[in-house]
Write a protein that holds these residues in place. Sequence first.
Motif, mmCIF file in Angstrom:
data_model
loop_
_atom_site.group_PDB
_atom_site.id
_atom_site.type_symbol
_atom_site.label_atom_id
_atom_site.label_comp_id
_atom_site.label_asym_id
_atom_site.label_seq_id
_atom_site.Cartn_x
_atom_site.Cartn_y
_atom_site.Cartn_z
ATOM 1 N N HIS A 4 1.060 -1.089 -0.317
ATOM 2 C CA HIS A 4 0.121 -0.080 -0.420
ATOM 3 C C HIS A 4 0.969 0.871 0.051
ATOM 4 C CE1 HIS A 4 -3.643 -2.757 1.027
ATOM 5 N NE2 HIS A 4 -2.786 -3.250 1.575
ATOM 6 N N ASN A 5 2.009 0.957 -0.446
ATOM 7 C CA ASN A 5 2.891 2.015 -0.311
ATOM 8 C C ASN A 5 2.967 2.900 1.172
ATOM 9 O OD1 ASN A 5 3.887 2.644 -3.336
ATOM 10 N ND2 ASN A 5 2.260 2.545 -4.137
ATOM 11 N N LEU A 6 2.475 2.141 2.158
ATOM 12 C CA LEU A 6 2.989 2.346 3.158
ATOM 13 C C LEU A 6 4.593 2.654 3.657
ATOM 14 C CD1 LEU A 6 -0.609 1.696 4.688
ATOM 15 C CD2 LEU A 6 0.272 3.761 4.209
ATOM 16 N N ASN A 7 5.540 3.508 4.805
ATOM 17 C CA ASN A 7 6.787 3.965 4.869
ATOM 18 C C ASN A 7 7.010 2.717 6.127
ATOM 19 O OD1 ASN A 7 9.401 3.937 4.898
ATOM 20 N ND2 ASN A 7 9.296 5.584 3.568
ATOM 21 N N TYR A 8 6.771 1.716 6.406
ATOM 22 C CA TYR A 8 6.267 1.195 7.758
ATOM 23 C C TYR A 8 7.408 0.318 8.287
ATOM 24 C CZ TYR A 8 4.526 -2.635 11.459
ATOM 25 O OH TYR A 8 4.298 -3.086 12.377
ATOM 26 N N ILE A 9 8.085 0.192 9.469
ATOM 27 C CA ILE A 9 9.158 -1.122 10.323
ATOM 28 C C ILE A 9 8.532 -1.102 11.648
ATOM 29 C CG2 ILE A 9 11.694 -0.380 10.776
ATOM 30 C CD1 ILE A 9 12.518 1.016 8.937
ATOM 31 N N LYS A 10 8.991 -1.751 11.392
ATOM 32 C CA LYS A 10 7.796 -3.250 13.200
ATOM 33 C C LYS A 10 8.559 -2.414 13.719
ATOM 34 C CE LYS A 10 5.957 -6.139 15.229
ATOM 35 N NZ LYS A 10 5.921 -5.631 17.021
ATOM 36 N N LEU A 11 8.724 -2.214 15.275
ATOM 37 C CA LEU A 11 9.668 -2.467 16.319
ATOM 38 C C LEU A 11 8.936 -2.929 17.556
ATOM 39 C CD1 LEU A 11 10.148 1.580 16.248
ATOM 40 C CD2 LEU A 11 12.070 -0.130 14.714
ATOM 41 N N LYS A 12 9.898 -1.927 18.866
ATOM 42 C CA LYS A 12 9.470 -3.079 19.502
ATOM 43 C C LYS A 12 8.888 -3.496 21.099
ATOM 44 C CE LYS A 12 13.533 -6.537 18.700
ATOM 45 N NZ LYS A 12 13.119 -6.929 17.332
ATOM 46 N N GLY A 13 7.810 -1.949 20.737
ATOM 47 C CA GLY A 13 7.581 -1.483 22.029
ATOM 48 C C GLY A 13 5.931 -1.828 21.674
ATOM 49 N N ASN A 14 5.142 -0.826 22.162
ATOM 50 C CA ASN A 14 3.683 -1.502 22.098
ATOM 51 C C ASN A 14 2.445 0.427 22.049
ATOM 52 O OD1 ASN A 14 3.886 0.408 24.870
ATOM 53 N ND2 ASN A 14 2.675 -1.036 25.748
ATOM 54 N N VAL A 15 3.091 0.915 21.593
ATOM 55 C CA VAL A 15 2.671 1.923 21.450
ATOM 56 C C VAL A 15 2.416 2.550 19.607
ATOM 57 C CG1 VAL A 15 2.437 5.052 21.034
ATOM 58 C CG2 VAL A 15 3.270 3.400 22.988
ATOM 59 N N MET A 60 0.913 6.681 13.754
ATOM 60 C CA MET A 60 0.549 6.615 12.707
ATOM 61 C C MET A 60 1.143 8.419 12.318
ATOM 62 S SD MET A 60 -2.374 6.428 9.654
ATOM 63 C CE MET A 60 -3.722 6.328 11.393
ATOM 64 N N VAL A 61 2.111 8.369 11.678
ATOM 65 C CA VAL A 61 2.542 9.734 11.405
ATOM 66 C C VAL A 61 2.866 10.217 9.587
ATOM 67 C CG1 VAL A 61 3.598 11.320 11.332
ATOM 68 C CG2 VAL A 61 3.771 9.502 13.307
ATOM 69 N N ASN A 62 2.318 11.669 9.485
ATOM 70 C CA ASN A 62 2.785 11.689 8.313
ATOM 71 C C ASN A 62 4.147 12.476 8.594
ATOM 72 O OD1 ASN A 62 1.235 14.056 9.386
ATOM 73 N ND2 ASN A 62 1.340 14.698 7.292
ATOM 74 N N GLY A 63 5.140 12.166 6.921
ATOM 75 C CA GLY A 63 5.677 12.813 7.348
ATOM 76 C C GLY A 63 7.215 12.174 8.033
ATOM 77 N N ALA A 64 8.233 11.380 7.177
ATOM 78 C CA ALA A 64 9.493 10.525 8.080
ATOM 79 C C ALA A 64 10.392 11.590 9.216
ATOM 80 C CB ALA A 64 10.564 10.628 7.172
ATOM 81 N N GLY A 65 10.215 13.149 8.714
ATOM 82 C CA GLY A 65 10.524 14.013 10.361
ATOM 83 C C GLY A 65 9.711 13.586 11.578
ATOM 84 N N ASN A 105 6.530 0.525 16.287
ATOM 85 C CA ASN A 105 6.321 0.393 15.088
ATOM 86 C C ASN A 105 6.947 2.091 14.342
ATOM 87 O OD1 ASN A 105 3.618 1.190 14.712
ATOM 88 N ND2 ASN A 105 3.928 1.755 13.140
ATOM 89 N N PHE A 106 7.630 2.258 12.782
ATOM 90 C CA PHE A 106 7.706 3.466 12.232
ATOM 91 C C PHE A 106 6.696 3.689 11.007
ATOM 92 C CE2 PHE A 106 9.565 5.945 8.460
ATOM 93 C CZ PHE A 106 9.763 6.888 9.140
ATOM 94 N N LEU A 107 6.052 4.283 11.079
ATOM 95 C CA LEU A 107 5.240 4.305 10.608
ATOM 96 C C LEU A 107 4.836 5.442 9.131
ATOM 97 C CD1 LEU A 107 2.707 3.644 7.471
ATOM 98 C CD2 LEU A 107 1.579 3.707 9.488
ATOM 99 N N ASP A 108 5.368 6.323 9.036
ATOM 100 C CA ASP A 108 4.639 7.597 7.309
ATOM 101 C C ASP A 108 4.238 7.057 6.944
ATOM 102 O OD1 ASP A 108 5.170 9.693 5.675
ATOM 103 O OD2 ASP A 108 7.466 8.994 5.266
ATOM 104 N N VAL A 109 2.967 7.549 6.524
ATOM 105 C CA VAL A 109 1.724 7.273 5.409
ATOM 106 C C VAL A 109 2.044 8.045 4.432
ATOM 107 C CG1 VAL A 109 0.447 6.481 7.440
ATOM 108 C CG2 VAL A 109 0.078 8.845 6.343
ATOM 109 N N GLY A 110 2.479 9.125 4.018
ATOM 110 C CA GLY A 110 3.100 9.583 3.208
ATOM 111 C C GLY A 110 3.184 10.712 3.366
ATOM 112 N N GLY A 111 3.517 11.886 2.809
ATOM 113 C CA GLY A 111 2.520 13.414 1.943
ATOM 114 C C GLY A 111 1.219 13.747 1.638
ATOM 115 N N GLY A 112 1.202 12.676 0.844
ATOM 116 C CA GLY A 112 -0.042 12.620 -0.412
ATOM 117 C C GLY A 112 -0.918 11.240 0.191
ATOM 118 N N ALA A 113 -1.202 11.008 0.948
ATOM 119 C CA ALA A 113 -2.301 9.594 1.969
ATOM 120 C C ALA A 113 -3.931 10.192 1.405
ATOM 121 C CB ALA A 113 -1.613 8.942 2.396
ATOM 122 N N THR A 114 -3.624 9.119 0.835
ATOM 123 C CA THR A 114 -5.636 8.624 0.901
ATOM 124 C C THR A 114 -6.137 8.656 2.050
ATOM 125 O OG1 THR A 114 -5.419 7.067 -0.004
ATOM 126 C CG2 THR A 114 -5.396 8.775 -1.555
#
Length: 389
Positions: free
Chosen positions: A248-259, A262-267, A285-294
Amino acid sequence: MKIHEFQAKKLLAGYGVPIPRGQIARTDEEALNVARQLGEGPFVLKAQVHAGGRGKAGGIRVVDSIADVARTAWEMLGKTLITAQTGQEGKPVRTLLLEEAVNVAKEIYIGIVIDRRKACPVILASAEGGVEIERLARERPDRVITEVVDPSVGLRPFQASRIFYGLGLDESLARPVMATVIGLYRLLIEKDLSLAEINPFVVTEDGGVVALDAKVVADDNALFRHPDIAGLRDVSQEDPLEVEAGKHNLNYIKLKGNVGCMVNGAGLAMATMDLIKLAGAEPANFLDVGGGATAQMVKEAMRILIFDRDVKMIFINIFGGILRCDTLAQGVVEAARELVIDVPIVVRLEGTNVEEGRRILAGSGLAFAVAVDLADAAKKVGEIAKRVG
Ligand code: GDP
Ligand code: MN
Protein backbone atom coordinates in the motif's frame (compact mmCIF):
# COMPACT_ATOMS: atom_id res chain seq x y z
CA MET A 1 16.79 -6.39 0.37
CA LYS A 2 18.34 -9.62 1.59
CA ILE A 3 18.69 -12.70 -0.58
CA HIS A 4 19.44 -16.34 0.21
CA GLU A 5 22.90 -17.87 0.48
CA PHE A 6 22.38 -20.04 -2.63
CA GLN A 7 21.39 -16.97 -4.65
CA ALA A 8 24.37 -15.00 -3.37
CA LYS A 9 26.68 -17.89 -4.24
CA LYS A 10 25.35 -18.02 -7.79
CA LEU A 11 26.08 -14.31 -8.16
CA LEU A 12 29.59 -14.79 -6.76
CA ALA A 13 30.27 -17.67 -9.14
CA GLY A 14 29.37 -15.34 -12.00
CA TYR A 15 32.19 -13.08 -10.83
CA GLY A 16 34.79 -15.81 -10.70
CA VAL A 17 34.57 -16.72 -7.02
CA PRO A 18 34.88 -20.50 -6.40
CA ILE A 19 31.87 -22.03 -4.60
CA PRO A 20 31.22 -25.62 -3.48
CA ARG A 21 29.28 -27.97 -5.78
CA GLY A 22 25.68 -28.06 -4.71
CA GLN A 23 22.03 -27.44 -5.45
CA ILE A 24 18.86 -26.50 -3.66
CA ALA A 25 16.09 -28.84 -2.56
CA ARG A 26 12.58 -28.09 -1.36
CA THR A 27 11.60 -31.64 -0.36
CA ASP A 28 13.43 -34.64 1.08
CA GLU A 29 13.07 -36.41 -2.28
CA GLU A 30 14.69 -33.53 -4.10
CA ALA A 31 17.48 -33.54 -1.52
CA LEU A 32 18.13 -37.21 -2.20
CA ASN A 33 18.25 -36.58 -5.96
CA VAL A 34 20.70 -33.73 -5.49
CA ALA A 35 22.86 -35.92 -3.24
CA ARG A 36 22.94 -38.69 -5.87
CA GLN A 37 24.18 -36.20 -8.45
CA LEU A 38 26.83 -34.87 -6.08
CA GLY A 39 28.38 -38.22 -5.22
CA GLU A 40 28.84 -40.32 -2.11
CA GLY A 41 29.16 -37.73 0.60
CA PRO A 42 29.77 -36.44 3.11
CA PHE A 43 27.23 -33.70 2.45
CA VAL A 44 26.25 -30.44 4.12
CA LEU A 45 22.59 -29.46 4.37
CA LYS A 46 22.11 -25.74 4.87
CA ALA A 47 18.82 -24.09 5.84
CA GLN A 48 18.14 -21.18 3.50
CA VAL A 49 16.87 -18.34 5.70
CA HIS A 50 17.55 -14.63 5.60
CA ALA A 51 19.77 -14.74 8.68
CA GLY A 52 23.19 -15.86 9.79
CA GLY A 53 24.12 -17.74 12.93
CA ARG A 54 22.67 -20.93 11.44
CA GLY A 55 25.67 -23.05 12.36
CA LYS A 56 25.12 -22.60 16.10
CA ALA A 57 21.34 -22.99 15.78
CA GLY A 58 21.15 -26.35 14.02
CA GLY A 59 20.62 -24.85 10.56
CA ILE A 60 23.78 -26.42 9.14
CA ARG A 61 23.99 -30.22 9.29
CA VAL A 62 26.78 -32.40 8.04
CA VAL A 63 25.87 -35.99 7.12
CA ASP A 64 28.39 -38.67 6.29
CA SER A 65 26.49 -40.69 3.76
CA ILE A 66 23.63 -40.58 1.33
CA ALA A 67 21.55 -42.75 3.67
CA ASP A 68 21.12 -39.83 6.07
CA VAL A 69 20.29 -37.14 3.51
CA ALA A 70 16.53 -37.63 3.11
CA ARG A 71 15.90 -38.00 6.84
CA THR A 72 17.94 -34.93 7.74
CA ALA A 73 16.31 -32.87 4.98
CA TRP A 74 12.89 -33.94 6.22
CA GLU A 75 13.81 -32.92 9.76
CA MET A 76 14.98 -29.48 8.64
CA LEU A 77 12.31 -28.54 6.09
CA GLY A 78 9.12 -26.91 7.28
CA LYS A 79 10.67 -25.93 10.61
CA THR A 80 11.14 -22.47 11.95
CA LEU A 81 14.79 -21.74 12.56
CA ILE A 82 15.65 -19.43 15.42
CA THR A 83 19.19 -18.04 15.36
CA ALA A 84 20.89 -15.17 17.15
CA GLN A 85 19.93 -13.00 14.16
CA THR A 86 16.29 -13.97 13.51
CA GLY A 87 14.60 -12.69 16.65
CA GLN A 88 12.49 -15.06 18.74
CA GLU A 89 9.90 -15.57 16.00
CA GLY A 90 12.49 -17.25 13.76
CA LYS A 91 12.41 -17.75 9.98
CA PRO A 92 10.66 -20.53 8.04
CA VAL A 93 12.91 -23.11 6.36
CA ARG A 94 11.42 -23.80 2.95
CA THR A 95 14.58 -24.43 0.99
CA LEU A 96 17.80 -26.29 1.70
CA LEU A 97 21.12 -25.92 -0.02
CA LEU A 98 22.76 -29.32 -0.32
CA GLU A 99 26.49 -29.24 -0.96
CA GLU A 100 29.39 -31.63 -0.99
CA ALA A 101 31.21 -31.15 2.31
CA VAL A 102 34.49 -29.32 2.21
CA ASN A 103 37.53 -30.26 4.31
CA VAL A 104 38.29 -26.98 5.98
CA ALA A 105 41.89 -26.15 6.83
CA LYS A 106 41.42 -22.44 7.55
CA GLU A 107 38.47 -20.04 7.75
CA ILE A 108 38.88 -16.46 6.50
CA TYR A 109 36.57 -13.46 6.47
CA ILE A 110 36.20 -11.26 3.37
CA GLY A 111 33.48 -8.63 3.15
CA ILE A 112 32.64 -5.28 1.59
CA VAL A 113 30.26 -2.72 3.06
CA ILE A 114 29.36 0.83 2.16
CA ASP A 115 30.82 3.09 4.83
CA ARG A 116 28.33 5.94 4.92
CA ARG A 117 30.59 8.28 6.84
CA LYS A 118 33.40 7.91 4.33
CA ALA A 119 30.89 7.53 1.46
CA CYS A 120 33.07 4.73 0.11
CA PRO A 121 33.02 0.96 -0.12
CA VAL A 122 35.30 -0.54 2.51
CA ILE A 123 36.81 -3.99 2.17
CA LEU A 124 37.31 -5.89 5.41
CA ALA A 125 39.28 -9.10 5.69
CA SER A 126 40.54 -11.23 8.54
CA ALA A 127 42.47 -14.43 8.94
CA GLU A 128 40.03 -15.21 11.74
CA GLY A 129 36.95 -16.05 9.75
CA GLY A 130 33.88 -17.97 10.80
CA VAL A 131 33.33 -15.72 13.81
CA GLU A 132 31.24 -12.59 13.99
CA ILE A 133 33.21 -9.83 12.33
CA GLU A 134 31.51 -7.14 14.45
CA ARG A 135 32.82 -8.78 17.60
CA LEU A 136 36.29 -9.27 16.17
CA ALA A 137 36.43 -5.63 15.07
CA ARG A 138 35.52 -4.57 18.59
CA GLU A 139 37.78 -6.91 20.53
CA ARG A 140 40.77 -7.36 18.20
CA PRO A 141 40.70 -4.50 15.66
CA ASP A 142 44.35 -5.29 14.85
CA ARG A 143 43.17 -8.58 13.33
CA VAL A 144 40.96 -6.86 10.75
CA ILE A 145 42.48 -5.62 7.50
CA THR A 146 40.70 -2.57 6.10
CA GLU A 147 40.93 -1.11 2.60
CA VAL A 148 38.90 1.97 1.73
CA VAL A 149 38.12 2.07 -2.00
CA ASP A 150 37.65 5.36 -3.82
CA PRO A 151 34.62 4.51 -5.96
CA SER A 152 35.58 6.99 -8.67
CA VAL A 153 38.90 5.16 -9.17
CA GLY A 154 37.80 1.64 -8.29
CA LEU A 155 39.64 -1.12 -6.49
CA ARG A 156 43.32 -0.93 -7.36
CA PRO A 157 45.52 -4.03 -7.73
CA PHE A 158 47.84 -2.99 -4.89
CA GLN A 159 44.86 -2.92 -2.54
CA ALA A 160 43.90 -6.48 -3.44
CA SER A 161 47.48 -7.60 -2.90
CA ARG A 162 47.70 -5.73 0.41
CA ILE A 163 44.67 -7.69 1.58
CA PHE A 164 46.20 -10.95 0.42
CA TYR A 165 49.53 -10.34 2.19
CA GLY A 166 47.72 -9.12 5.30
CA LEU A 167 46.00 -12.49 5.57
CA GLY A 168 49.34 -14.28 5.82
CA LEU A 169 48.38 -17.10 3.48
CA ASP A 170 50.59 -19.34 1.37
CA GLU A 171 51.96 -17.58 -1.72
CA SER A 172 50.29 -20.18 -3.97
CA LEU A 173 46.89 -18.71 -3.01
CA ALA A 174 47.68 -15.19 -4.19
CA ARG A 175 45.86 -15.50 -7.48
CA PRO A 176 42.53 -17.03 -6.32
CA VAL A 177 42.31 -14.83 -3.21
CA MET A 178 42.94 -11.60 -5.11
CA ALA A 179 40.55 -12.73 -7.85
CA THR A 180 37.92 -13.28 -5.15
CA VAL A 181 38.43 -9.81 -3.66
CA ILE A 182 38.23 -8.20 -7.11
CA GLY A 183 35.18 -10.28 -8.08
CA LEU A 184 33.40 -9.41 -4.83
CA TYR A 185 34.06 -5.70 -5.40
CA ARG A 186 32.80 -5.81 -9.00
CA LEU A 187 29.66 -7.61 -7.84
CA LEU A 188 28.99 -4.98 -5.17
CA ILE A 189 29.39 -2.10 -7.64
CA GLU A 190 27.64 -3.59 -10.65
CA LYS A 191 24.62 -4.82 -8.68
CA ASP A 192 24.39 -1.82 -6.31
CA LEU A 193 24.79 -3.88 -3.17
CA SER A 194 25.13 -2.40 0.30
CA LEU A 195 26.86 -5.55 1.59
CA ALA A 196 28.69 -8.48 0.03
CA GLU A 197 30.29 -10.90 2.46
CA ILE A 198 31.99 -14.29 2.40
CA ASN A 199 32.22 -15.77 5.88
CA PRO A 200 33.91 -18.12 5.89
CA PHE A 201 36.08 -18.09 2.80
CA VAL A 202 38.04 -21.28 3.34
CA VAL A 203 41.34 -22.79 2.45
CA THR A 204 40.70 -26.48 1.98
CA GLU A 205 42.95 -29.31 3.13
CA ASP A 206 44.05 -29.97 -0.44
CA GLY A 207 45.17 -26.36 -0.82
CA GLY A 208 42.25 -24.86 -2.72
CA VAL A 209 39.96 -21.99 -1.74
CA VAL A 210 36.17 -21.78 -1.77
CA ALA A 211 33.39 -19.48 -0.51
CA LEU A 212 31.63 -21.63 2.07
CA ASP A 213 28.99 -19.04 2.96
CA ALA A 214 27.81 -15.87 1.21
CA LYS A 215 25.68 -12.94 2.25
CA VAL A 216 24.41 -10.21 -0.04
CA VAL A 217 22.22 -7.21 0.75
CA ALA A 218 20.94 -5.19 -2.19
CA ASP A 219 20.19 -1.47 -1.95
CA ASP A 220 16.39 -1.19 -2.19
CA ASN A 221 16.67 2.21 -3.85
CA ALA A 222 18.59 0.71 -6.76
CA LEU A 223 16.43 -2.38 -7.28
CA PHE A 224 14.52 -0.72 -10.11
CA ARG A 225 17.59 -1.02 -12.30
CA HIS A 226 18.35 -4.62 -11.34
CA PRO A 227 15.28 -6.70 -12.19
CA ASP A 228 17.44 -9.84 -11.92
CA ILE A 229 18.18 -9.06 -8.26
CA ALA A 230 14.64 -7.83 -7.51
CA GLY A 231 13.40 -11.20 -8.82
CA LEU A 232 15.31 -12.97 -6.03
CA ARG A 233 13.06 -11.55 -3.33
CA ASP A 234 11.56 -14.13 -0.94
CA VAL A 235 8.76 -12.52 1.05
CA SER A 236 8.38 -15.61 3.25
CA GLN A 237 11.56 -14.37 4.97
CA GLU A 238 10.27 -10.86 5.59
CA ASP A 239 8.04 -9.42 8.31
CA PRO A 240 4.45 -10.03 7.08
CA LEU A 241 3.26 -6.60 8.26
CA GLU A 242 6.14 -4.89 6.44
CA VAL A 243 5.27 -6.81 3.27
CA GLU A 244 1.61 -5.76 3.63
CA ALA A 245 2.57 -2.13 4.22
CA GLY A 246 4.77 -2.17 1.11
CA LYS A 247 1.78 -3.22 -1.00
CA HIS A 248 0.00 0.00 0.00
CA ASN A 249 3.06 2.26 -0.41
CA LEU A 250 3.27 2.83 3.31
CA ASN A 251 6.67 3.44 4.82
CA TYR A 252 6.53 1.02 7.76
CA ILE A 253 9.14 -0.55 10.00
CA LYS A 254 8.22 -2.83 12.88
CA LEU A 255 9.81 -2.04 16.24
CA LYS A 256 9.72 -3.62 19.69
CA GLY A 257 7.42 -1.35 21.78
CA ASN A 258 3.63 -1.25 22.23
CA VAL A 259 2.62 2.24 21.02
CA GLY A 260 1.45 1.97 17.41
CA CYS A 261 2.26 5.18 15.52
CA MET A 262 0.62 6.76 12.50
CA VAL A 263 2.44 9.82 11.29
CA ASN A 264 2.90 11.74 8.05
CA GLY A 265 6.41 12.62 7.00
CA ALA A 266 9.60 10.78 7.98
CA GLY A 267 10.90 13.70 10.03
CA LEU A 268 7.73 13.96 12.08
CA ALA A 269 7.73 10.18 12.46
CA MET A 270 11.24 10.31 13.93
CA ALA A 271 10.27 13.19 16.23
CA THR A 272 7.16 11.28 17.30
CA MET A 273 9.23 8.28 18.28
CA ASP A 274 11.47 10.56 20.35
CA LEU A 275 8.39 12.04 21.97
CA ILE A 276 7.02 8.61 22.87
CA LYS A 277 10.33 7.60 24.44
CA LEU A 278 10.49 10.88 26.33
CA ALA A 279 7.05 10.07 27.74
CA GLY A 280 8.49 6.81 29.08
CA ALA A 281 6.87 4.55 26.47
CA GLU A 282 8.17 2.58 23.46
CA PRO A 283 7.05 2.87 19.82
CA ALA A 284 5.78 -0.36 18.21
CA ASN A 285 6.65 0.87 14.75
CA PHE A 286 7.75 3.63 12.45
CA LEU A 287 4.93 4.47 10.05
CA ASP A 288 5.00 7.32 7.59
CA VAL A 289 1.77 7.38 5.60
CA GLY A 290 3.36 9.92 3.28
CA GLY A 291 2.53 13.44 2.26
CA GLY A 292 -0.12 12.55 -0.29
CA ALA A 293 -1.93 9.81 1.64
CA THR A 294 -5.56 9.13 0.80
CA ALA A 295 -8.31 8.13 3.23
CA GLN A 296 -7.90 4.60 1.85
CA MET A 297 -4.19 4.55 2.73
CA VAL A 298 -4.96 5.83 6.22
CA LYS A 299 -7.41 2.97 6.60
CA GLU A 300 -4.81 0.43 5.45
CA ALA A 301 -2.34 1.93 7.89
CA MET A 302 -4.84 1.46 10.75
CA ARG A 303 -5.33 -2.16 9.67
CA ILE A 304 -1.59 -2.78 9.85
CA LEU A 305 -1.37 -1.18 13.28
CA ILE A 306 -4.15 -3.25 14.81
CA PHE A 307 -2.93 -6.49 13.19
CA ASP A 308 0.29 -6.07 15.13
CA ARG A 309 -0.26 -8.05 18.33
CA ASP A 310 2.25 -5.90 20.17
CA VAL A 311 0.22 -2.71 19.66
CA LYS A 312 -1.60 -1.86 22.88
CA MET A 313 -2.48 1.75 22.00
CA ILE A 314 -2.31 3.99 18.94
CA PHE A 315 -0.90 7.47 18.62
CA ILE A 316 -1.91 9.40 15.50
CA ASN A 317 0.28 12.45 15.03
CA ILE A 318 -0.46 14.41 11.87
CA PHE A 319 0.67 17.74 10.57
CA GLY A 320 -1.73 18.52 7.74
CA GLY A 321 0.18 19.90 4.77
CA ILE A 322 -0.55 18.16 1.52
CA LEU A 323 -2.38 15.48 3.50
CA ARG A 324 -5.32 17.44 4.87
CA CYS A 325 -6.55 16.81 8.40
CA ASP A 326 -10.10 16.11 7.22
CA THR A 327 -8.87 13.39 4.83
CA LEU A 328 -6.92 11.82 7.68
CA ALA A 329 -9.89 12.00 10.04
CA GLN A 330 -12.14 10.42 7.44
CA GLY A 331 -9.73 7.51 6.98
CA VAL A 332 -9.44 6.96 10.71
CA VAL A 333 -13.20 7.07 11.27
CA GLU A 334 -13.85 4.68 8.36
CA ALA A 335 -11.21 2.32 9.70
CA ALA A 336 -12.68 2.47 13.20
CA ARG A 337 -16.14 1.64 11.81
CA GLU A 338 -15.04 -1.24 9.58
CA LEU A 339 -12.44 -2.84 11.78
CA VAL A 340 -12.73 -3.79 15.41
CA ILE A 341 -10.37 -1.50 17.25
CA ASP A 342 -10.04 -2.42 20.89
CA VAL A 343 -7.09 -0.22 21.84
CA PRO A 344 -7.13 3.40 23.01
CA ILE A 345 -6.27 6.06 20.43
CA VAL A 346 -4.61 9.40 21.05
CA VAL A 347 -4.88 11.93 18.21
CA ARG A 348 -2.92 15.11 17.68
CA LEU A 349 -3.86 17.07 14.57
CA GLU A 350 -2.52 20.36 13.31
CA GLY A 351 -2.42 22.18 9.99
CA THR A 352 -4.62 22.32 6.90
CA ASN A 353 -8.35 21.86 7.61
CA VAL A 354 -7.65 21.03 11.24
CA GLU A 355 -11.05 22.32 12.42
CA GLU A 356 -12.85 20.12 9.92
CA GLY A 357 -10.70 17.14 10.92
CA ARG A 358 -11.46 17.62 14.63
CA ARG A 359 -15.16 18.01 13.86
CA ILE A 360 -15.20 14.69 11.93
CA LEU A 361 -13.47 12.91 14.80
CA ALA A 362 -15.74 14.45 17.44
CA GLY A 363 -18.89 13.66 15.45
CA SER A 364 -17.93 10.04 14.81
CA GLY A 365 -19.18 8.87 18.19
CA LEU A 366 -15.91 6.97 18.61
CA ALA A 367 -13.72 7.47 21.64
CA PHE A 368 -10.49 9.27 20.77
CA ALA A 369 -8.37 11.15 23.22
CA VAL A 370 -7.74 14.38 21.35
CA ALA A 371 -4.60 16.22 22.37
CA VAL A 372 -4.44 20.00 22.15
CA ASP A 373 -0.73 20.11 21.34
CA LEU A 374 2.41 17.95 21.27
CA ALA A 375 3.17 18.30 24.99
CA ASP A 376 -0.38 17.27 25.83
CA ALA A 377 -0.13 14.35 23.39
CA ALA A 378 3.09 13.13 25.03
CA LYS A 379 1.44 13.29 28.45
CA LYS A 380 -1.62 11.35 27.28
CA VAL A 381 0.49 8.71 25.49
CA GLY A 382 2.69 8.28 28.56
CA GLU A 383 -0.29 7.84 30.89
CA ILE A 384 -2.18 5.43 28.66
CA ALA A 385 0.92 3.38 27.78
CA LYS A 386 1.57 2.90 31.49
CA ARG A 387 -2.01 1.75 32.03
CA VAL A 388 -2.20 -0.70 29.09
CA GLY A 389 1.36 -1.97 29.75
P1 GDP B 1 26.16 -19.32 9.36
O1 GDP B 1 26.38 -19.94 10.71
O2 GDP B 1 24.71 -18.99 9.14
O3 GDP B 1 27.06 -18.16 9.10
O4 GDP B 1 26.48 -20.48 8.29
P2 GDP B 1 27.83 -20.90 7.54
O5 GDP B 1 27.49 -21.28 6.16
O6 GDP B 1 28.89 -19.86 7.69
O7 GDP B 1 28.28 -22.21 8.30
C1 GDP B 1 28.67 -22.18 9.66
C2 GDP B 1 29.88 -23.04 9.87
O8 GDP B 1 29.63 -24.38 9.49
C3 GDP B 1 31.09 -22.64 9.03
O9 GDP B 1 31.82 -21.60 9.61
C4 GDP B 1 31.87 -23.93 8.98
O10 GDP B 1 32.69 -24.04 10.13
C5 GDP B 1 30.80 -24.99 9.03
N1 GDP B 1 30.60 -25.58 7.68
C6 GDP B 1 29.71 -25.21 6.74
N2 GDP B 1 29.89 -25.95 5.62
C7 GDP B 1 30.91 -26.80 5.88
C8 GDP B 1 31.59 -27.80 5.12
O11 GDP B 1 31.30 -28.10 3.96
N3 GDP B 1 32.62 -28.46 5.75
C9 GDP B 1 32.97 -28.18 7.02
N4 GDP B 1 33.98 -28.85 7.57
N5 GDP B 1 32.38 -27.24 7.75
C10 GDP B 1 31.36 -26.56 7.19
MN1 MN C 1 28.61 -17.70 7.83
